[in-house]
Design an enzyme around this catalytic site. Structure first.
Site, PDB file in Angstrom:
ATOM      1  N   GLY A 239      33.757 -28.526   3.389  1.00  0.00           N
ATOM      2  CA  GLY A 239      33.135 -28.522   2.067  1.00  0.00           C
ATOM      3  C   GLY A 239      34.051 -28.393   0.880  1.00  0.00           C
ATOM      4  O   GLY A 239      33.616 -28.561  -0.262  1.00  0.00           O
ATOM      5  N   TYR A 316      25.710 -41.663  -4.734  1.00  0.00           N
ATOM      6  CA  TYR A 316      25.855 -40.336  -5.362  1.00  0.00           C
ATOM      7  C   TYR A 316      26.227 -40.418  -6.836  1.00  0.00           C
ATOM      8  O   TYR A 316      26.627 -39.398  -7.404  1.00  0.00           O
ATOM      9  CB  TYR A 316      26.983 -39.546  -4.695  1.00  0.00           C
ATOM     10  CG  TYR A 316      26.970 -39.416  -3.209  1.00  0.00           C
ATOM     11  CD1 TYR A 316      25.868 -38.883  -2.532  1.00  0.00           C
ATOM     12  CD2 TYR A 316      28.095 -39.764  -2.461  1.00  0.00           C
ATOM     13  CE1 TYR A 316      25.900 -38.729  -1.162  1.00  0.00           C
ATOM     14  CE2 TYR A 316      28.127 -39.603  -1.087  1.00  0.00           C
ATOM     15  CZ  TYR A 316      27.023 -39.087  -0.445  1.00  0.00           C
ATOM     16  OH  TYR A 316      27.064 -38.919   0.910  1.00  0.00           O
ATOM     17  N   CYS A 344      23.639 -58.422  -4.274  1.00  0.00           N
ATOM     18  CA  CYS A 344      22.505 -58.661  -5.163  1.00  0.00           C
ATOM     19  C   CYS A 344      21.683 -57.403  -5.370  1.00  0.00           C
ATOM     20  O   CYS A 344      20.550 -57.283  -4.902  1.00  0.00           O
ATOM     21  CB  CYS A 344      21.656 -59.793  -4.599  1.00  0.00           C
ATOM     22  SG  CYS A 344      22.580 -61.315  -4.577  1.00  0.00           S
ATOM     23  N   GLU A 345      22.276 -56.436  -6.043  1.00  0.00           N
ATOM     24  CA  GLU A 345      21.624 -55.181  -6.413  1.00  0.00           C
ATOM     25  C   GLU A 345      22.295 -54.721  -7.696  1.00  0.00           C
ATOM     26  O   GLU A 345      23.529 -54.739  -7.777  1.00  0.00           O
ATOM     27  CB  GLU A 345      21.897 -54.077  -5.375  1.00  0.00           C
ATOM     28  CG  GLU A 345      21.413 -54.345  -3.992  1.00  0.00           C
ATOM     29  CD  GLU A 345      20.169 -53.538  -3.646  1.00  0.00           C
ATOM     30  OE1 GLU A 345      19.686 -52.771  -4.504  1.00  0.00           O
ATOM     31  OE2 GLU A 345      19.699 -53.716  -2.518  1.00  0.00           O
TER      32      GLU A 345
HETATM   33  C1  LIG Z   1      30.371 -33.069   6.784  1.00  0.00           C
HETATM   34  C2  LIG Z   1      30.683 -31.848   7.526  1.00  0.00           C
HETATM   35  C3  LIG Z   1      31.946 -31.258   7.422  1.00  0.00           C
HETATM   36  C4  LIG Z   1      33.031 -31.761   6.498  1.00  0.00           C
HETATM   37  O1  LIG Z   1      32.710 -31.555   5.162  1.00  0.00           O
HETATM   38  P1  LIG Z   1      33.800 -31.895   4.023  1.00  0.00           P
HETATM   39  O2  LIG Z   1      33.047 -31.683   2.775  1.00  0.00           O
HETATM   40  O3  LIG Z   1      34.210 -33.295   4.215  1.00  0.00           O
HETATM   41  O4  LIG Z   1      34.911 -30.935   4.198  1.00  0.00           O
HETATM   42  C5  LIG Z   1      32.206 -30.141   8.187  1.00  0.00           C
HETATM   43  N1  LIG Z   1      31.266 -29.623   9.019  1.00  0.00           N
HETATM   44  C6  LIG Z   1      30.028 -30.171   9.134  1.00  0.00           C
HETATM   45  C7  LIG Z   1      29.057 -29.551  10.068  1.00  0.00           C
HETATM   46  C8  LIG Z   1      29.700 -31.296   8.391  1.00  0.00           C
HETATM   47  O5  LIG Z   1      28.474 -31.811   8.518  1.00  0.00           O
END
Ligand SMILES: *Cc1c(COP(=O)(O)O)cnc(C)c1O
Length: 425
Positions: A239, A316, A344-345
């Site tokens: 994340g 996004y 085509c969007e």
């Molecule tokens: C997508 C995901 C990640 C990686 O997330 P990043 O934002 O790319 O670091 C890690 N663990 C799980 C369970 C995920 O679904």
């Protein structure tokens, strides 16, 4: 820091001119820098040095076998969300003992594959999944190592399509239900409770939601241990955000401090699952300008890459820097353009109202920060075949995936030869 920079006015990937690759493989194509991938991995791993920590690269960010292998050789494990990714990680040489497997919809077949590979941990996301895993493991006469993915009900404050740690999201087990689920897991045959996992979302630019989630994990580890469970592994997910525009993102060291402050003294092995942070800035998408079209109120750069190749702006509203591969001469003023693809969007827009130099048809441009969640999300919409992926290392480059062709796509198909053909009235 990445290894895409101008030299003598031309964009290079490490020591290779991007235009040289374009001449060889055509456009569009993805180009990844091995040095950048490894640098990101090294910085991240170094932040956890001295701790029992497994950095399991989240394969879904960029699942090119060449990319996974480059990271595996550096020491990375793999965080998986499908059996297909498991096969890729195995093909890249990742040991099963360095793999973890998350996802709300693992099939029994995928569970079997993962058990056969001897993975470190299943991150289980529901009670029915626990029962299915118990059956699959029992039938094989093995024990499945299980962590329960807990939903900490923390708002990651990111785009609603990439937040995963809210009560209303489909991921993980409701926080308050965790002790009960752990008790059920412990009672089922073929399962061995080993840990706990959390993943609250992606592209976090603020550490506070992590802090809140990890504090809840810490409390829960004590609670579960008091109930008699072994919690030897805590998996904090991924994340960590990266700079797509020029907003600052947290340093890996600061992220590591947040993890270690909350969870470093539990005597647990830590599993980290970074994806975007490793691969995002290690890739570009290279496209060619097809037409410069003067619209009623806008100028459009129509390029040969489209939303099917790079979906993030459409999905996004994501921002990606765009650069001309030939640096404009000093003093040349920019013009405001929309960079659009041929699909085509109206949503097929890579960049809106962007200041770019005047470019001639046939010139190359690069979409930056395209190493994560770009090639992996590509589709063949509008019957546009998947584009190649190239891995650069120093002055060498390798075609990691060839371009598919319209013939490849047609070869997958056939038409029925029913005697009462449905084309008659
Ligand atoms: C997508 C995901 C990640 C990686 O997330 P990043 O934002 O790319 O670091 C890690 N663990 C799980 C369970 C995920 O679904």
């Amino acid at each position: 820091m990445d290894h895409f920079a101008y030299r003598d006015g031309h964009l290079f990937a490490e020591d290779v001119a991007v235009s040289e690759i374009a001449n060889a493989v055509g456009t569009p194509f993805y180009c990844y820098s091995r040095a950048t991938l490894c640098r990101h991995y090294d910085v991240f791993a170094a932040a956890f040095e001295g701790h029992d920590a497994l950095v399991a690269y989240a394969v879904k960010a960029n699942s090119s076998v060449a990319v996974i292998r480059a990271l595996a050789r550096r020491g990375a494990g793999a965080a998986l969300v499908s059996g297909g990714e498991l096969r890729r990680a195995l093909a890249a040489g990742v040991a099963g003992s360095r793999m973890v497997f998350s996802g709300v919809g693992k099939t029994r077949e995928e569970m079997g594959l993962a058990l056969d590979a001897g993975i470190l941990q299943f991150n289980v996301e529901s009670e029915p999944e626990l029962r299915a895993l118990s059956e699959v493991a029992t039938a094989r006469g093995v024990e499945a190592p299980v962590a329960i993915r807990i939903n900490p009900d923390v708002d990651a404050k990111v785009h609603r399509k990439i937040t995963t740690g809210l009560r209303e999201n489909k991921f993980g087990i409701e926080w308050t239900a965790a002790p009960e689920i752990y008790a059920r897991a412990a009672a089922l045959p073929g399962l061995k409770v080993v840990g706990m996992s959390v993943h609250i979302g992606s592209q976090l630019l603020d550490l506070e939601p992590f802090r809140q989630a990890f504090a809840k994990m810490r409390d829960m580890v004590f609670r579960l241990r008091a109930d008699g469970h072994r919690i030897d592994i805590v998996d904090v997910g991924g994340g960590l955000g990266i700079p797509y525009d020029d907003l600052p993102s947290p340093a890996p060291e600061a992220y590591a401090r947040t993890v270690l402050d909350a969870l470093g003294d539990l005597g647990c092995r830590l599993v980290l699952e970074p994806g975007r942070m490793i691969a995002g800035n290690a890739g570009i998408l290279v496209a060619r300008l097809l037409y410069r079209k003067e619209g009623a109120v806008r100028t459009f750069y129509v390029v040969d890459a489209a939303m099917n190749d790079l979906l993030r702006p459409s999905l996004y509203d994501a921002y990606h820097h765009i650069l001309p591969c030939r640096r404009p001469a000093p003093g040349v003023g920019n013009i405001e353009v929309d960079v659009v693809g041929p699909v085509c969007e109206t949503g097929d827009t890579l960049a809106r109202q962007r200041n770019l130099p005047p470019m001639a048809e046939g010139e190359l441009l690069a979409v930056r920060t395209a190493g994560a969640y770009c090639a992996v999300m590509a589709s063949a919409y509008n019957s546009r075949p998947l584009v190649p992926e190239v891995l650069v290392s120093g002055d060498r480059w390798h075609l990691a995936r060839r371009r598919l062709t319209a013939v490849d796509l047609l070869d997958l198909e056939s038409v029925p030869d029913w005697p009462d053909g449905d084309d008659r009235a």
